[in-house]
Design a protein around this motif. Sequence first.
Motif, PDB file in Angstrom:
ATOM      1  N   ALA A  10     -17.485  67.448  31.962  1.00  0.00           N
ATOM      2  CA  ALA A  10     -17.547  66.330  32.901  1.00  0.00           C
ATOM      3  C   ALA A  10     -16.515  65.260  32.570  1.00  0.00           C
ATOM      4  CB  ALA A  10     -18.951  65.729  32.897  1.00  0.00           C
ATOM      5  N   ALA A  11     -16.166  65.116  31.283  1.00  0.00           N
ATOM      6  CA  ALA A  11     -15.214  64.096  30.853  1.00  0.00           C
ATOM      7  C   ALA A  11     -13.779  64.619  30.835  1.00  0.00           C
ATOM      8  CB  ALA A  11     -15.590  63.597  29.455  1.00  0.00           C
ATOM      9  N   PHE A  12     -13.571  65.850  31.283  1.00  0.00           N
ATOM     10  CA  PHE A  12     -12.275  66.509  31.165  1.00  0.00           C
ATOM     11  C   PHE A  12     -11.441  66.267  32.423  1.00  0.00           C
ATOM     12  CE2 PHE A  12      -9.385  70.081  30.477  1.00  0.00           C
ATOM     13  CZ  PHE A  12      -9.278  70.090  29.090  1.00  0.00           C
ATOM     14  N   PRO A  13     -10.206  65.804  32.283  1.00  0.00           N
ATOM     15  CA  PRO A  13      -9.395  65.510  33.465  1.00  0.00           C
ATOM     16  C   PRO A  13      -8.792  66.771  34.078  1.00  0.00           C
ATOM     17  CG  PRO A  13      -8.131  65.084  31.483  1.00  0.00           C
ATOM     18  CD  PRO A  13      -9.518  65.471  31.026  1.00  0.00           C
ATOM     19  N   SER A  14      -8.331  66.660  35.303  1.00  0.00           N
ATOM     20  CA  SER A  14      -7.600  67.744  35.954  1.00  0.00           C
ATOM     21  C   SER A  14      -6.244  67.915  35.265  1.00  0.00           C
ATOM     22  CB  SER A  14      -7.404  67.411  37.436  1.00  0.00           C
ATOM     23  OG  SER A  14      -6.648  68.409  38.078  1.00  0.00           O
ATOM     24  N   HIS A  57      -0.777  71.444  30.906  1.00  0.00           N
ATOM     25  CA  HIS A  57      -0.697  70.453  29.836  1.00  0.00           C
ATOM     26  C   HIS A  57      -2.099  70.014  29.446  1.00  0.00           C
ATOM     27  CE1 HIS A  57       3.594  69.931  31.053  1.00  0.00           C
ATOM     28  NE2 HIS A  57       3.715  69.769  29.746  1.00  0.00           N
ATOM     29  N   TYR A  58      -2.354  69.979  28.150  1.00  0.00           N
ATOM     30  CA  TYR A  58      -3.645  69.510  27.652  1.00  0.00           C
ATOM     31  C   TYR A  58      -3.828  68.032  28.025  1.00  0.00           C
ATOM     32  CZ  TYR A  58      -3.042  73.512  24.419  1.00  0.00           C
ATOM     33  OH  TYR A  58      -2.821  74.746  23.867  1.00  0.00           O
ATOM     34  N   PRO A  59      -5.060  67.544  27.987  1.00  0.00           N
ATOM     35  CA  PRO A  59      -5.269  66.115  28.210  1.00  0.00           C
ATOM     36  C   PRO A  59      -4.391  65.268  27.272  1.00  0.00           C
ATOM     37  CG  PRO A  59      -7.357  67.241  28.270  1.00  0.00           C
ATOM     38  CD  PRO A  59      -6.332  68.266  27.836  1.00  0.00           C
ATOM     39  N   GLY A  60      -3.702  64.303  27.869  1.00  0.00           N
ATOM     40  CA  GLY A  60      -2.828  63.448  27.074  1.00  0.00           C
ATOM     41  C   GLY A  60      -1.450  64.013  26.851  1.00  0.00           C
ATOM     42  N   ALA A  68     -11.826  61.545  28.333  1.00  0.00           N
ATOM     43  CA  ALA A  68     -12.694  60.414  28.018  1.00  0.00           C
ATOM     44  C   ALA A  68     -13.561  60.675  26.800  1.00  0.00           C
ATOM     45  CB  ALA A  68     -13.576  60.099  29.225  1.00  0.00           C
ATOM     46  N   ALA A  69     -13.511  61.884  26.264  1.00  0.00           N
ATOM     47  CA  ALA A  69     -14.315  62.261  25.095  1.00  0.00           C
ATOM     48  C   ALA A  69     -13.473  63.158  24.210  1.00  0.00           C
ATOM     49  CB  ALA A  69     -15.592  62.978  25.548  1.00  0.00           C
ATOM     50  N   PRO A  70     -13.863  63.358  22.941  1.00  0.00           N
ATOM     51  CA  PRO A  70     -13.127  64.284  22.084  1.00  0.00           C
ATOM     52  C   PRO A  70     -12.985  65.650  22.745  1.00  0.00           C
ATOM     53  CG  PRO A  70     -14.716  63.053  20.793  1.00  0.00           C
ATOM     54  CD  PRO A  70     -14.988  62.708  22.231  1.00  0.00           C
ATOM     55  N   ASP A 189      -5.748  63.124  19.847  1.00  0.00           N
ATOM     56  CA  ASP A 189      -6.831  63.972  20.339  1.00  0.00           C
ATOM     57  C   ASP A 189      -6.573  65.437  19.995  1.00  0.00           C
ATOM     58  OD1 ASP A 189      -7.822  61.619  21.495  1.00  0.00           O
ATOM     59  OD2 ASP A 189      -6.753  62.006  23.366  1.00  0.00           O
ATOM     60  N   HIS A 190      -5.306  65.857  20.131  1.00  0.00           N
ATOM     61  CA  HIS A 190      -4.960  67.245  19.833  1.00  0.00           C
ATOM     62  C   HIS A 190      -5.179  67.562  18.350  1.00  0.00           C
ATOM     63  CE1 HIS A 190      -1.805  66.885  23.331  1.00  0.00           C
ATOM     64  NE2 HIS A 190      -3.050  66.767  23.756  1.00  0.00           N
ATOM     65  N   PHE A 191      -4.698  66.665  17.478  1.00  0.00           N
ATOM     66  CA  PHE A 191      -4.827  66.929  16.044  1.00  0.00           C
ATOM     67  C   PHE A 191      -6.268  66.775  15.562  1.00  0.00           C
ATOM     68  CE2 PHE A 191      -0.225  66.737  16.035  1.00  0.00           C
ATOM     69  CZ  PHE A 191       0.097  67.672  15.060  1.00  0.00           C
ATOM     70  N   ASP A 192      -7.032  65.939  16.240  1.00  0.00           N
ATOM     71  CA  ASP A 192      -8.456  65.877  15.936  1.00  0.00           C
ATOM     72  C   ASP A 192      -9.114  67.225  16.228  1.00  0.00           C
ATOM     73  OD1 ASP A 192     -11.100  64.484  15.480  1.00  0.00           O
ATOM     74  OD2 ASP A 192     -11.322  65.005  17.593  1.00  0.00           O
ATOM     75  N   LEU A 193      -8.699  67.879  17.319  1.00  0.00           N
ATOM     76  CA  LEU A 193      -9.229  69.203  17.636  1.00  0.00           C
ATOM     77  C   LEU A 193      -8.785  70.234  16.608  1.00  0.00           C
ATOM     78  CD1 LEU A 193     -10.840  70.980  19.582  1.00  0.00           C
ATOM     79  CD2 LEU A 193      -8.727  71.291  20.921  1.00  0.00           C
ATOM     80  N   VAL A 194      -7.535  70.149  16.143  1.00  0.00           N
ATOM     81  CA  VAL A 194      -7.051  71.073  15.103  1.00  0.00           C
ATOM     82  C   VAL A 194      -8.001  71.088  13.915  1.00  0.00           C
ATOM     83  CG1 VAL A 194      -5.238  71.425  13.379  1.00  0.00           C
ATOM     84  CG2 VAL A 194      -4.615  70.955  15.753  1.00  0.00           C
TER      85      VAL A 194
END
Length: 281
Positions: A10-14, A57-60, A68-70, A189-194
Amino acid sequence: MTEKHTAAAAAFPSLDVHVHGSGPALLLAHGAGGGIEANFGHVRDDLASDHTLIGPHYPGAGGTPRAAAPLDLDTLADALVQAAVSRGHEHFTVLGESLGTVVALRAAARHPERVTGLVLTAGFAVADPLLEFAAALVTRLGRAGEWDAVARVATQSALSDGELGALTAETLEDAVAATREGLPPGTVDHFDLVRRVDVRGDLANLRVPALVAVPTGDRLVLPDSSRRLAAALPDAALVEIPGGAHVLGEQDRKVWLGHVREFLAGLPEGAARTAQQPPQL
């Protein structure tokens, strides 16, 4: 779908999606702090000559807003698959680089009926201690607004020992400035996911052909991480890019492209397409 995954979706952008070429589909999964041009620009035109390249492209990153969320790996993998399906491609090979290899692996695990092949470059299933350390440092510095320091960490990590040794103090500063300019807003955000991903439990059940490309000069994703990944996949071939850095330069990209071309031609749709082409005189 779990409550956590529903909230993340729900927090994920197009996604901002770039499409090039025509033919069998190749779905591109870029790395953390990267993008379609940064990761695949050197080979985009070549691959697009006989494939449809779908580059979300990933969010950001690119034109995609930050989430809007991790970031959630399942949500990201599903969004990439949907980017291809919504454009009329029911089946595709996924080309992943760095973080994109984990996204590609999860996409294959969640959508085995759609993913026909995997090309995994600088790949890993879970962050080893060095990668976790670097990702934590980038995350911490980025959240503190220390973007020059982030660029310095990224520059040092992305280049091989040989490339770093060839730089003067001035050209090193130029490289840092170029890295800083190219960092997308979603880098943290990307490196937090890593730091959080772990797809080791998916690997044994993946029955899709895979090519694992290992840049042997990688200073961010250590080559042994890619070798362990290849060994854990049931149907994987491993090729090494001698001396290649984490971000492949133009010459190493040519070597990479040769291996990828050979792999794609060996897939059922690639072999059929090659057989239909007239011999070159």
